[in-house]
Design an enzyme around this catalytic site. Structure first.
Site, PDB file in Angstrom:
ATOM      1  N   ASP A 134       0.847  -1.184   0.000  1.00  0.00           N
ATOM      2  CA  ASP A 134       0.000   0.000   0.000  1.00  0.00           C
ATOM      3  C   ASP A 134       0.883   1.235   0.000  1.00  0.00           C
ATOM      4  O   ASP A 134       1.717   1.417   0.888  1.00  0.00           O
ATOM      5  CB  ASP A 134      -0.921  -0.009   1.226  1.00  0.00           C
ATOM      6  CG  ASP A 134      -2.166   0.835   0.993  1.00  0.00           C
ATOM      7  OD1 ASP A 134      -2.451   1.167  -0.175  1.00  0.00           O
ATOM      8  OD2 ASP A 134      -2.842   1.169   1.964  1.00  0.00           O
ATOM      9  N   TYR A 136       1.113   5.617  -0.454  1.00  0.00           N
ATOM     10  CA  TYR A 136       0.599   6.737   0.353  1.00  0.00           C
ATOM     11  C   TYR A 136       0.742   7.978  -0.502  1.00  0.00           C
ATOM     12  O   TYR A 136       1.177   9.009  -0.038  1.00  0.00           O
ATOM     13  CB  TYR A 136       1.477   6.781   1.622  1.00  0.00           C
ATOM     14  CG  TYR A 136       1.073   7.701   2.729  1.00  0.00           C
ATOM     15  CD1 TYR A 136      -0.162   7.568   3.361  1.00  0.00           C
ATOM     16  CD2 TYR A 136       1.954   8.672   3.209  1.00  0.00           C
ATOM     17  CE1 TYR A 136      -0.506   8.392   4.418  1.00  0.00           C
ATOM     18  CE2 TYR A 136       1.626   9.496   4.270  1.00  0.00           C
ATOM     19  CZ  TYR A 136       0.390   9.354   4.875  1.00  0.00           C
ATOM     20  OH  TYR A 136       0.059  10.157   5.948  1.00  0.00           O
ATOM     21  N   HIS A 141      -4.409  13.682   1.114  1.00  0.00           N
ATOM     22  CA  HIS A 141      -4.633  12.850   2.307  1.00  0.00           C
ATOM     23  C   HIS A 141      -3.436  12.938   3.249  1.00  0.00           C
ATOM     24  O   HIS A 141      -3.584  13.139   4.455  1.00  0.00           O
ATOM     25  CB  HIS A 141      -4.888  11.397   1.905  1.00  0.00           C
ATOM     26  CG  HIS A 141      -4.832  10.423   3.044  1.00  0.00           C
ATOM     27  ND1 HIS A 141      -5.831  10.313   3.987  1.00  0.00           N
ATOM     28  CD2 HIS A 141      -3.886   9.525   3.400  1.00  0.00           C
ATOM     29  CE1 HIS A 141      -5.517   9.375   4.866  1.00  0.00           C
ATOM     30  NE2 HIS A 141      -4.333   8.877   4.540  1.00  0.00           N
ATOM     31  N   ARG A 150       0.670  16.915  13.181  1.00  0.00           N
ATOM     32  CA  ARG A 150       1.876  17.731  13.381  1.00  0.00           C
ATOM     33  C   ARG A 150       1.669  19.205  13.067  1.00  0.00           C
ATOM     34  O   ARG A 150       2.597  19.998  13.168  1.00  0.00           O
ATOM     35  CB  ARG A 150       3.011  17.203  12.480  1.00  0.00           C
ATOM     36  CG  ARG A 150       3.606  15.879  12.915  1.00  0.00           C
ATOM     37  CD  ARG A 150       4.687  15.405  11.943  1.00  0.00           C
ATOM     38  NE  ARG A 150       4.181  15.222  10.586  1.00  0.00           N
ATOM     39  CZ  ARG A 150       3.593  14.100  10.156  1.00  0.00           C
ATOM     40  NH1 ARG A 150       3.457  13.078  10.967  1.00  0.00           N
ATOM     41  NH2 ARG A 150       3.134  14.004   8.925  1.00  0.00           N
ATOM     42  N   GLU A 208      -9.307   4.115  -1.994  1.00  0.00           N
ATOM     43  CA  GLU A 208      -8.071   3.945  -2.764  1.00  0.00           C
ATOM     44  C   GLU A 208      -8.357   3.295  -4.111  1.00  0.00           C
ATOM     45  O   GLU A 208      -9.409   2.684  -4.317  1.00  0.00           O
ATOM     46  CB  GLU A 208      -7.090   3.020  -2.011  1.00  0.00           C
ATOM     47  CG  GLU A 208      -6.722   3.480  -0.626  1.00  0.00           C
ATOM     48  CD  GLU A 208      -5.475   2.784  -0.076  1.00  0.00           C
ATOM     49  OE1 GLU A 208      -4.729   2.172  -0.867  1.00  0.00           O
ATOM     50  OE2 GLU A 208      -5.272   2.856   1.145  1.00  0.00           O
ATOM     51  N   ASP A 240      -9.178   0.283   2.230  1.00  0.00           N
ATOM     52  CA  ASP A 240      -8.174  -0.181   3.195  1.00  0.00           C
ATOM     53  C   ASP A 240      -8.671   0.166   4.598  1.00  0.00           C
ATOM     54  O   ASP A 240      -8.234   1.137   5.210  1.00  0.00           O
ATOM     55  CB  ASP A 240      -6.846   0.516   2.880  1.00  0.00           C
ATOM     56  CG  ASP A 240      -5.707  -0.046   3.690  1.00  0.00           C
ATOM     57  OD1 ASP A 240      -5.687  -1.254   3.919  1.00  0.00           O
ATOM     58  OD2 ASP A 240      -4.824   0.743   4.093  1.00  0.00           O
ATOM     59  N   TYR A 251       1.926   2.096  15.780  1.00  0.00           N
ATOM     60  CA  TYR A 251       2.650   2.287  14.525  1.00  0.00           C
ATOM     61  C   TYR A 251       4.074   2.816  14.647  1.00  0.00           C
ATOM     62  O   TYR A 251       4.818   2.759  13.659  1.00  0.00           O
ATOM     63  CB  TYR A 251       1.837   3.139  13.545  1.00  0.00           C
ATOM     64  CG  TYR A 251       2.103   4.620  13.607  1.00  0.00           C
ATOM     65  CD1 TYR A 251       1.671   5.387  14.679  1.00  0.00           C
ATOM     66  CD2 TYR A 251       2.803   5.259  12.586  1.00  0.00           C
ATOM     67  CE1 TYR A 251       1.916   6.725  14.721  1.00  0.00           C
ATOM     68  CE2 TYR A 251       3.055   6.611  12.635  1.00  0.00           C
ATOM     69  CZ  TYR A 251       2.606   7.342  13.695  1.00  0.00           C
ATOM     70  OH  TYR A 251       2.860   8.683  13.747  1.00  0.00           O
ATOM     71  N   THR A 358      -4.808   6.549   0.335  1.00  0.00           N
ATOM     72  CA  THR A 358      -6.090   7.243   0.341  1.00  0.00           C
ATOM     73  C   THR A 358      -6.082   8.424  -0.631  1.00  0.00           C
ATOM     74  O   THR A 358      -5.143   9.213  -0.645  1.00  0.00           O
ATOM     75  CB  THR A 358      -6.390   7.743   1.764  1.00  0.00           C
ATOM     76  OG1 THR A 358      -6.250   6.635   2.648  1.00  0.00           O
ATOM     77  CG2 THR A 358      -7.795   8.290   1.867  1.00  0.00           C
TER      78      THR A 358
END
Lengths: 431, 431
Positions: A134, A136, A141, A150, A208, A240, A251, A358
């Protein structure tokens, strides 16, 4: 494009310009086999090929066995030139009064035995997936999520515009549209930030596109960008599913794991890469200095695919579209993903699945996840008269995608559907 | 344990208490098939089973075809009780003057046709791997790496002692011992911290144990810890080659990707879980409050396996041991990994590979990676009279592992070997 002798609704996903491939069974045909969807019918290619349906296409004759396989892998492995010929041939077979009218249009017996209603077939995972990756590369997104975690000044990581960021997903839990999704148990943090063992409370989707691979490279041999298109068989919609609370705790530092590996849903019908060629479009411009191996002269490297997310809350009568996006909202193309994935020598195999990540648009209402739609879960939204932040038990999500050309002709992906089942009591599965 | 009528050296990895399984071909036997290693020989189980070798074991009779397969998946899928019976039966067949002496010991013809020298066989990846997951449960390694990146006070992430941290690896690039490893190209940072496209300059190893799965769970159905042992077929050594410079740039926020997916090497002979039972040992104590689904009464959940890394620098005559560690240096057991991996419903399949993560000890000289051994690449070390920080072209790495019981009997894993090939010129693979 000619008209078809079949009755195909103007708004059908499975028009004459599409011809997507899938795996089906139906009453009286219990062994999974290859089919194409056309209008509200499917053509069983096992029966069609066994009855001289492909007699006008010499190139496929040595390979007719591929249509009797329980996955599309063998067909995919024949390579892009064969996919193209088979698709174009079937378009001629379906064309009104075309050169192959004797094969089906005028052959009532074979029409009776080889066609089935789309609503009467059971579909299966279209390919045996060796590895699932997958990416990114939906930049909006990544930006939206980065802002949530952040703030806007550090939203994108320094590497983001230099390489297609991606991670290895779990192949074993990729399922076909319609498969129910059990709410996962896992470790999440309580109000005191201590981990507890609990069903996920922040169950989310990710809108996705997925691409299936149709060619392998050997260990140690990178795929140059100029050859990467040859590795791309076709495209599906991909949801997903994500447990955001599990993800937030688990994570760091190695990436998402149990937050994602409980299920990933793909649509059942693979839209061949050739079918999307007329819908090429420019993606998100990349202002960084791109490394030589990822540099491309191809301006239109993405596809203009309308995408939408529909949510039907448990207990309500119908789904409501909660987000609209487009396949153009990507920073890197699928060929760039293939090339980056193999630059160190990683082997691709036929059937591998690549996810885009995404696909959110830049505006409100185009977010590809509930995390974004609800500003990190802080702003519930109204859907069909009820409030939602994340998914509740019984909620059903359907992703849809379609292209339209300047003649108004339409091509679609069919549904990518999944309903949430309640978590097991005490985490123990019933029989 | 009886003596064998075979001549097995006291220091052989493949003693009568081992009986590891692998996949082989050799001159005159070109179809890959199942074998066991014993001393400096291998017994071809395709030939042995076809010549009534298993006539004393009724339970295996319906399944003899599994020994003619090109992977161990079918044998593994028979389940732990069958593995146990087959291993114990073969131990009796190899035992001096045992109940089955007529099958091989006294059957010169079958001995001639079913035994081959270990040095004369080609070994293969022992299992078809559906998914490969790499955990990170070597606590000393995680601590050492954490100190390098974040200092001693923040070395371990908050989740580390609460769950077995892991990520999805790449199944397609898992290779068998002896397969050369091409130095990967990729994106690394130059002295000015700008990304460049370059072969990795910080090519590293990771000393790990791998476990193969022999049982599947269905989508959505977690495996309780009390049943997790049933899912573990056997163990191999695993070298998770790592490009540290690629990793440092790419891994935020989704984890390692190209830094790891160019190759992961496993030893060729699978040591069955039963063979390791006598070597159970306590791992690293976990002082955190462990969640209920990961709680176990099993005190000795790890294995007392001596591990070592040998490095033979390019141009030198022999390898030198550069690190010594032990399989006890893990915070979570393999059954705990299985249970955590499936807690949200992720399905395991027969042949899946689980890696432990790098197994470093607490002291200097027990580090399982060059990153640790060289303090992040800042302290070169001497090996065979030459200096090394990371791997250079032509360097060969061999992992070894073995157990010894109180009677001095030994059981080993064989070699997990790989040599570094120079990067392709300009990143383009030659034929």
């Amino acid at each position: 494009m000619a008209e078809s002798w079949l009755d195909i609704a103007a708004e059908s996903d499975f028009s004459l310009i599409n011809i997507p491939f899938g795996i089906i069974t139906y009453a009286g045909a219990s062994a999974p086999r290859v089919a194409v969807a056309i209008g509200d019918k499917v053509l069983d290619l096992a029966i069609f090929s066994a009855n001289k349906g492909f007699s006008g296409l010499p190139a496929i004759q040595p390979y007719l066995h591929v249509f009797h396989e329980p996955t599309l892998n063998a067909f995919a492995a024949l390579g892009r030139p064969i996919h193209r010929q088979v698709r174009e041939y079937l378009q001629k077979v379906f064309a009104k009064d075309g050169p192959y009218r004797h094969l089906l249009q005028d052959n009532q017996e074979l029409r009776n035995t080889s066609f089935t209603d789309l609503t009467a077939v059971q579909t299966y995972l279209p390919m045996h997936i060796g590895d699932y990756t997958d990416f990114y590369v939906g930049k909006h997104h990544a930006y939206n999520v980065g802002v949530l975690f952040r703030g806007p000044s550090n939203a994108l990581q320094p590497n983001y515009t230099h390489l297609p960021v991606g991670y290895h997903g779990r192949a074993s839990s990729v399922v076909v549209s319609g498969t129910p999704v059990r709410r996962p148990w896992g470790q999440i943090l309580n109000a005191e930030k201590a981990p507890i063992y609990h069903p996920s409370k922040r169950l989310d989707i990710e809108l996705e596109l997925g691409a299936f691979v149709c060619k392998g490279n050997r260990l140690g041999a990178p795929v140059p960008l100029t050859q990467a298109e040859d590795y791309l068989f076709g495209y599906v919609l991909l949801n997903d599913w994500s447990a955001r609370d599990v993800q937030a705790w688990e994570y760091v530092p190695l990436g998402p794991f149990n937050a994602k590996n409980f299920a990933s849903t793909v649509s059942a019908w693979v839209v061949l890469a050739d079918a999307l060629e007329p819908f090429r479009a420019e993606g998100i411009p990349n202002e960084s200095q791109v490394q030589s191996y990822l540099k491309s002269d191809v301006k239109k490297a993405m596809f203009d695919i309308n995408l939408e997310v529909s949510l039907q809350p448990s207990g309500t009568a119908s789904g409501t579209v909660i987000s609209r996006s487009n396949g153009r909202n990507l920073l890197w193309s699928f060929p760039q993903m293939v090339t980056h994935h193999t630059v160190g020598g990683c082997p691709m195999n036929v059937g591998d699945l690549l996810g885009s990540g995404t696909i959110s648009g830049p505006e409100s209402g185009t977010e590809g996840s509930l995390l974004e739609l609800t500003n990190g879960g802080s702003k519930p939204f109204d859907v069909g008269g009820v409030k939602r932040t994340f998914l509740e038990d019984g909620d059903e999500v359907v992703l849809r995608g379609w292209c339209k050309n300047t003649n108004g002709q339409r091509l679609g992906f069919g549904e990518c559907r999944g309903q949430i089942l309640e978590a097991w009591k005490d985490g123990v599965a019933s029989e």
